[in-house]
Write a protein that holds these residues in place. Structure first.
Motif, PDB file in Angstrom:
ATOM      1  N   VAL A   1      43.875  14.366  70.518  1.00  0.00           N
ATOM      2  CA  VAL A   1      44.483  14.391  71.855  1.00  0.00           C
ATOM      3  C   VAL A   1      45.960  14.018  71.734  1.00  0.00           C
ATOM      4  O   VAL A   1      46.299  12.969  71.187  1.00  0.00           O
ATOM      5  CB  VAL A   1      43.753  13.414  72.800  1.00  0.00           C
ATOM      6  N   THR A   2      46.827  14.859  72.265  1.00  0.00           N
ATOM      7  CA  THR A   2      48.259  14.556  72.268  1.00  0.00           C
ATOM      8  C   THR A   2      48.775  14.265  73.679  1.00  0.00           C
ATOM      9  O   THR A   2      49.899  13.812  73.839  1.00  0.00           O
ATOM     10  CB  THR A   2      49.076  15.707  71.647  1.00  0.00           C
ATOM     11  N   THR A   3      47.943  14.532  74.696  1.00  0.00           N
ATOM     12  CA  THR A   3      48.287  14.182  76.076  1.00  0.00           C
ATOM     13  C   THR A   3      47.014  13.705  76.767  1.00  0.00           C
ATOM     14  O   THR A   3      46.021  14.435  76.810  1.00  0.00           O
ATOM     15  CB  THR A   3      48.850  15.409  76.839  1.00  0.00           C
ATOM     16  N   ALA A   4      47.039  12.474  77.290  1.00  0.00           N
ATOM     17  CA  ALA A   4      45.855  11.913  77.961  1.00  0.00           C
ATOM     18  C   ALA A   4      46.256  11.409  79.338  1.00  0.00           C
ATOM     19  O   ALA A   4      47.090  10.511  79.458  1.00  0.00           O
ATOM     20  CB  ALA A   4      45.264  10.765  77.136  1.00  0.00           C
ATOM     21  N   MET A   5      45.650  11.999  80.360  1.00  0.00           N
ATOM     22  CA  MET A   5      46.053  11.687  81.732  1.00  0.00           C
ATOM     23  C   MET A   5      44.881  11.152  82.540  1.00  0.00           C
ATOM     24  O   MET A   5      43.758  11.619  82.410  1.00  0.00           O
ATOM     25  CB  MET A   5      46.610  12.947  82.389  1.00  0.00           C
ATOM     26  N   GLU A   6      45.184  10.180  83.365  1.00  0.00           N
ATOM     27  CA  GLU A   6      44.180   9.578  84.259  1.00  0.00           C
ATOM     28  C   GLU A   6      44.322  10.265  85.616  1.00  0.00           C
ATOM     29  O   GLU A   6      45.135   9.883  86.441  1.00  0.00           O
ATOM     30  CB  GLU A   6      44.450   8.073  84.336  1.00  0.00           C
ATOM     31  N   LEU A   7      43.540  11.337  85.811  1.00  0.00           N
ATOM     32  CA  LEU A   7      43.700  12.115  87.040  1.00  0.00           C
ATOM     33  C   LEU A   7      42.529  11.961  88.008  1.00  0.00           C
ATOM     34  O   LEU A   7      42.675  12.250  89.178  1.00  0.00           O
ATOM     35  CB  LEU A   7      43.922  13.604  86.695  1.00  0.00           C
ATOM     36  N   GLU A   8      41.379  11.521  87.540  1.00  0.00           N
ATOM     37  CA  GLU A   8      40.233  11.386  88.442  1.00  0.00           C
ATOM     38  C   GLU A   8      40.359  10.167  89.351  1.00  0.00           C
ATOM     39  O   GLU A   8      40.200  10.263  90.553  1.00  0.00           O
ATOM     40  CB  GLU A   8      38.916  11.288  87.661  1.00  0.00           C
ATOM     41  N   SER A   9      40.619   9.017  88.751  1.00  0.00           N
ATOM     42  CA  SER A   9      40.739   7.794  89.553  1.00  0.00           C
ATOM     43  C   SER A   9      42.183   7.570  89.985  1.00  0.00           C
ATOM     44  O   SER A   9      42.434   7.165  91.109  1.00  0.00           O
ATOM     45  CB  SER A   9      40.264   6.579  88.765  1.00  0.00           C
ATOM     46  N   GLY A  10      43.114   7.805  89.062  1.00  0.00           N
ATOM     47  CA  GLY A  10      44.517   7.587  89.364  1.00  0.00           C
ATOM     48  C   GLY A  10      44.844   6.116  89.553  1.00  0.00           C
ATOM     49  O   GLY A  10      44.012   5.235  89.290  1.00  0.00           O
ATOM     50  N   VAL A  11      46.058   5.848  90.017  1.00  0.00           N
ATOM     51  CA  VAL A  11      46.469   4.474  90.322  1.00  0.00           C
ATOM     52  C   VAL A  11      47.175   4.457  91.674  1.00  0.00           C
ATOM     53  O   VAL A  11      47.671   5.490  92.142  1.00  0.00           O
ATOM     54  CB  VAL A  11      47.406   3.887  89.233  1.00  0.00           C
ATOM     55  N   ALA A  12      47.210   3.287  92.286  1.00  0.00           N
ATOM     56  CA  ALA A  12      47.874   3.159  93.592  1.00  0.00           C
ATOM     57  C   ALA A  12      49.386   3.063  93.409  1.00  0.00           C
ATOM     58  O   ALA A  12      50.146   3.647  94.179  1.00  0.00           O
ATOM     59  CB  ALA A  12      47.340   1.944  94.329  1.00  0.00           C
ATOM     60  N   ASP A  13      49.815   2.328  92.381  1.00  0.00           N
ATOM     61  CA  ASP A  13      51.251   2.094  92.187  1.00  0.00           C
ATOM     62  C   ASP A  13      51.759   2.982  91.063  1.00  0.00           C
ATOM     63  O   ASP A  13      51.841   2.574  89.901  1.00  0.00           O
ATOM     64  CB  ASP A  13      51.493   0.620  91.878  1.00  0.00           C
ATOM     65  N   VAL A  14      52.095   4.204  91.437  1.00  0.00           N
ATOM     66  CA  VAL A  14      52.418   5.239  90.457  1.00  0.00           C
ATOM     67  C   VAL A  14      53.700   4.912  89.694  1.00  0.00           C
ATOM     68  O   VAL A  14      53.753   4.995  88.468  1.00  0.00           O
ATOM     69  CB  VAL A  14      52.514   6.603  91.168  1.00  0.00           C
ATOM     70  N   GLY A  15      54.739   4.527  90.427  1.00  0.00           N
ATOM     71  CA  GLY A  15      56.012   4.211  89.773  1.00  0.00           C
ATOM     72  C   GLY A  15      55.860   3.064  88.795  1.00  0.00           C
ATOM     73  O   GLY A  15      56.368   3.102  87.670  1.00  0.00           O
ATOM     74  N   GLU A  16      55.125   2.052  89.204  1.00  0.00           N
ATOM     75  CA  GLU A  16      54.908   0.880  88.351  1.00  0.00           C
ATOM     76  C   GLU A  16      54.178   1.287  87.075  1.00  0.00           C
ATOM     77  O   GLU A  16      54.514   0.823  85.985  1.00  0.00           O
ATOM     78  CB  GLU A  16      54.103  -0.171  89.134  1.00  0.00           C
ATOM     79  N   TYR A  17      53.175   2.173  87.202  1.00  0.00           N
ATOM     80  CA  TYR A  17      52.424   2.650  86.028  1.00  0.00           C
ATOM     81  C   TYR A  17      53.376   3.307  85.022  1.00  0.00           C
ATOM     82  O   TYR A  17      53.373   2.965  83.834  1.00  0.00           O
ATOM     83  CB  TYR A  17      51.334   3.636  86.470  1.00  0.00           C
ATOM     84  N   TYR A  18      54.187   4.251  85.493  1.00  0.00           N
ATOM     85  CA  TYR A  18      55.058   4.971  84.549  1.00  0.00           C
ATOM     86  C   TYR A  18      56.067   4.032  83.891  1.00  0.00           C
ATOM     87  O   TYR A  18      56.362   4.160  82.701  1.00  0.00           O
ATOM     88  CB  TYR A  18      55.777   6.119  85.259  1.00  0.00           C
ATOM     89  N   GLU A  19      56.583   3.100  84.677  1.00  0.00           N
ATOM     90  CA  GLU A  19      57.578   2.191  84.102  1.00  0.00           C
ATOM     91  C   GLU A  19      56.948   1.253  83.073  1.00  0.00           C
ATOM     92  O   GLU A  19      57.507   1.034  81.995  1.00  0.00           O
ATOM     93  CB  GLU A  19      58.255   1.393  85.224  1.00  0.00           C
ATOM     94  N   ARG A  20      55.784   0.736  83.391  1.00  0.00           N
ATOM     95  CA  ARG A  20      55.111  -0.187  82.470  1.00  0.00           C
ATOM     96  C   ARG A  20      54.707   0.512  81.174  1.00  0.00           C
ATOM     97  O   ARG A  20      54.951   0.016  80.070  1.00  0.00           O
ATOM     98  CB  ARG A  20      53.873  -0.788  83.151  1.00  0.00           C
ATOM     99  N   VAL A  21      54.112   1.697  81.308  1.00  0.00           N
ATOM    100  CA  VAL A  21      53.646   2.389  80.101  1.00  0.00           C
ATOM    101  C   VAL A  21      54.843   2.827  79.247  1.00  0.00           C
ATOM    102  O   VAL A  21      54.798   2.733  78.020  1.00  0.00           O
ATOM    103  CB  VAL A  21      52.719   3.575  80.475  1.00  0.00           C
TER     104      VAL A  21
END
Ligand SMILES: [Zn+2]
Length: 496
Positions: free
Chosen positions: A100-120
């Motif tokens: 796997v070279t791209t793994a996305m959490e699309l079923e559940s997702g997250v509430a704080d999208v911006g925070e997720y991208y910044e943290r990861v």
């Protein structure tokens, strides 16, 4: 140490001109069997990489700064997992071994999208990542139970989801199956919002039952009706575990909707056991075992050990968040069950997606710079072996798919599902000039999952090189622990 490893791994070839540019190539993957399902290419070629992209796929000799000798190996676009709950660093590393070279959490997702991208992004990842806006998380902040939302609550839910989309979410994750009493109008309104914003919704459909009323069949009819009336592009998560032994009727229904032009897609994982919280709504209530098609308590396992009625009820009452494994099919006992699983996995045009969960050890989340994953850590083995299991079981052992068909279901099809709304996906899932250099190099004779339900924390075998955005994450079958070339795939982002 890492630098030495990379140097040994690649060897240094004379830096010379690449085929179609004066500058030397960064990397040449030489002499492998290159498979690109989109073009139908299946031939020995050299793959030329520069600045994180594939610049040429050629049968002419090419020199570059680094050479991978891929003779005897398959070279393919890296796998794209649309459904990866395990978004921590160790989970991503485990998935890299699975190709796997791209793994996305699309079923559940997250509430704080911006925070997720910044943290990861701050932590760094070996592979690309992304997330949807989470209906369930947004809703939980507004409603305490799963009842029908009133107009004001629905307005706030939609506002919360719009916020996530404005922060770059790749779609909306709707786990309505965990809140089946939520309203039909709400499900419709969320999909109408997605249609308006041009994003895909990813649904864990209602019910999960083989008997009427409130069946999986009825849940699929709802999806089809909503796709028809809103125009939303709708993706059905884990067709296998949502339709159980009623998959025959389900696939006929989905096919008829697709034939009428509705933009509905599906995914499946190649395991006959599911995994979720023991407190989930579909493991409770009147006739719940009949609704699942005749579930027995011993079909449920905790850390590889079957439960009995007493331990099941005790866990469900006192630790409802406990992740259990549920054998929803028993192909080893019932030959029909293998056919049911095959219908989901082999569904024409369907993607393979892992539904991989995070790793825990002693009940605690495994996070941070952990490697290897300790042998006593636990997750459903799909977190480590979904894609290599497809290659082992469905291509090599049972010959249900050609290698190219399997690669298509694991890379091109997921890219196609997302690319209408996420332009970056047009350059993923392909092995051609201009595509992102997300590339796997594996041995088709030995590639295999090794994770089992008893001992899941085992990396898959056979991935010799895993390249992400032009940089190796796995070289000579070994993880490069410092490698973090993964990028956030974020809607509206420009190569961020
Ligand atoms: Zn689900």
């Amino acid at each position: 140490m890492i630098r030495a490893l990379v140097t040994i791994a690649f060897g240094l070839a004379g830096a010379g001109p690449a085929s179609s540019d004066d500058r030397p190539a960064d990397l040449v993957i030489r002499g492998g069997r290159v498979i690109d399902p989109e073009s139908g290419l299946d031939a020995v070629r050299n793959v030329v990489v520069r600045d994180g992209r594939i610049v040429d796929v050629t049968d002419r000799p090419v020199r570059g700064a680094h050479i991978i000798d891929a003779s005897g190996l398959v070279v393919a676009p890296g796998f794209i997992d649309l459904h990866a709950h395990g978004q921590q660093l160790p989970a991503a590393r485990m998935q890299a071994f699975d190709g796997v070279t791209t793994a996305m959490e699309l079923e559940s997702g997250v509430a704080d999208v911006g925070e997720y991208y910044e943290r990861v992004a701050r932590e760094g990842r070996p592979i690309n990542y992304g997330v949807s806006a989470s209906w369930s998380d947004v809703r939980e902040r507004i409603l305490k139970d799963s009842a029908v939302a009133d107009d004001e609550q629905l307005r706030r839910i939609l506002k919360g989801l719009e916020q996530g989309l404005s922060e770059g979410a790749l779609g909306i994750g709707i786990t309505v199956g965990y809140a089946p009493e939520s309203g039909a109008k709400e499900f419709h309104a969320i999909n109408a919002l997605a249609a308006d914003r041009g994003v895909v919704t990813f649904s864990h459909i209602r019910y999960g039952s083989v008997i009427e009323p409130g069946s999986s069949f009825a849940a699929l009819e709802e999806v089809i009706a909503v796709a028809a009336t809103t125009g939303a592009q709708m993706h059905i998560c884990h067709l296998n575990s949502s339709t159980l032994r009623d998959v025959d009727a389900a696939v006929k229904l989905i096919r008829s909707a697709q034939e009428r032009g509705l933009p509905i897609s599906v995914e499946a994982y190649p395991y006959s056991a599911a995994s979720t919280n023991i407190g989930a709504t579909f493991y409770r209530g009147p006739q719940w075992r009949e609704r699942l098609g005749g579930a027995r308590y011993e079909d449920f396992e905790l850390n590889g050990q079957p439960l009995d009625e007493r331990s099941f009820l005790e866990l469900q009452t006192h630790r409802p968040d406990t992740l259990i494994v549920y054998n929803y099919l028993r192909p080893e006992r019932n030959p029909l069950d293998q056919g049911y699983l095959d219908q989901s996995v082999l569904y024409p045009g369907g993607a393979i997606a892992s539904d991989g969960v995070w790793w825990t050890r002693d009940g605690k989340l495994l996070d941070g710079d952990v490697w290897p994953i300790p042998a006593d850590a636990y997750a459903h083995p799909r977190s480590a072996g979904t894609f290599t299991r497809l290659l082992r079981v469905y291509v090599r052992e049972r010959q249900k798919l050609t290698l190219s068909q399997a690669i298509e279901k694991a890379s091109l099809i997921p890219a196609l599902i997302l690319e209408r709304s996420v332009a970056e996906m047009k350059n993923k899932g392909r092995l051609r000039a201009g595509a992102d250099a997300d590339i796997i190099v594996f041995d088709a004779q030995t590639v295999s999952d090794r994770a089992t339900f008893e001992r899941p924390a085992q990396t898959a075998a056979g991935m010799r090189y895993v390249i992400v955005n032009g940089s190796p994450v796995i070289a000579n079958g070994q993880l490069i622990r410092s490698a973090r070339p993964g990028r956030g795939i974020r809607r509206g982002s420009i190569d961020k």
